[in-house]
Design a protein around this motif. Structure first.
Motif, PDB file in Angstrom:
ATOM      1  N   GLU A  59       5.779  -4.362  -1.856  1.00 42.97           N
ATOM      2  CA  GLU A  59       6.508  -4.658  -3.081  1.00 42.97           C
ATOM      3  C   GLU A  59       5.781  -4.176  -4.333  1.00 42.97           C
ATOM      4  O   GLU A  59       6.407  -3.717  -5.288  1.00 42.97           O
ATOM      5  N   SER A  60       4.446  -4.236  -4.346  1.00 37.00           N
ATOM      6  CA  SER A  60       3.675  -3.819  -5.522  1.00 37.00           C
ATOM      7  C   SER A  60       3.967  -2.379  -5.932  1.00 37.00           C
ATOM      8  O   SER A  60       3.910  -2.035  -7.110  1.00 37.00           O
ATOM      9  N   GLU A  61       4.249  -1.530  -4.961  1.00 38.96           N
ATOM     10  CA  GLU A  61       4.521  -0.114  -5.232  1.00 38.96           C
ATOM     11  C   GLU A  61       5.999   0.234  -5.051  1.00 38.96           C
ATOM     12  O   GLU A  61       6.375   1.400  -5.111  1.00 38.96           O
ATOM     13  N   ASN A  62       6.839  -0.798  -4.783  1.00 41.64           N
ATOM     14  CA  ASN A  62       8.269  -0.598  -4.570  1.00 41.64           C
ATOM     15  C   ASN A  62       8.531   0.418  -3.447  1.00 41.64           C
ATOM     16  O   ASN A  62       9.296   1.362  -3.601  1.00 41.64           O
TER      17      ASN A  62
END
Length: 90
Positions: A59-62
């Motif tokens: 999620e941090s980097e999508n």
């Protein structure tokens, strides 16, 4: 969404310094707890062949990734291993 096939990955990898691959692995291991990895579905076939589907989301980097591997037919082969002493602590 991008679909990247094996040959595309191989062609790009041939142009890269292999040390970068080790850096990616190290980064993934450091951030492993941040990845969402749902259960791997396995699709078995009656002749013993199979597919394993391995989803992962960061999620941090999508980013969402699905790796699919399979075994088809009675093809011989071995295992490949890579070791770099710089990463022995991992």
């Amino acid at each position: 969404m991008k679909i990247i096939d094996f040959e595309s990955v191989r062609n790009v990898a041939r142009t890269m310094d292999p040390a970068i691959w080790c850096d990616w692995v190290e980064d993934a291991l450091i951030h492993k707890a941040e990845f969402a990895c749902p259960p791997k579905p396995r699709i078995s076939q009656s002749d013993g062949d199979y597919f394993n589907i391995m989803p992962a989301m960061y999620e941090s980097e999508n980013v969402a990734i699905v790796k699919m591997i399979g075994r088809h037919g009675k093809v011989g082969g071995g295992t490949a291993q890579c070791y770099d002493g710089r990463y022995a602590h991992l």
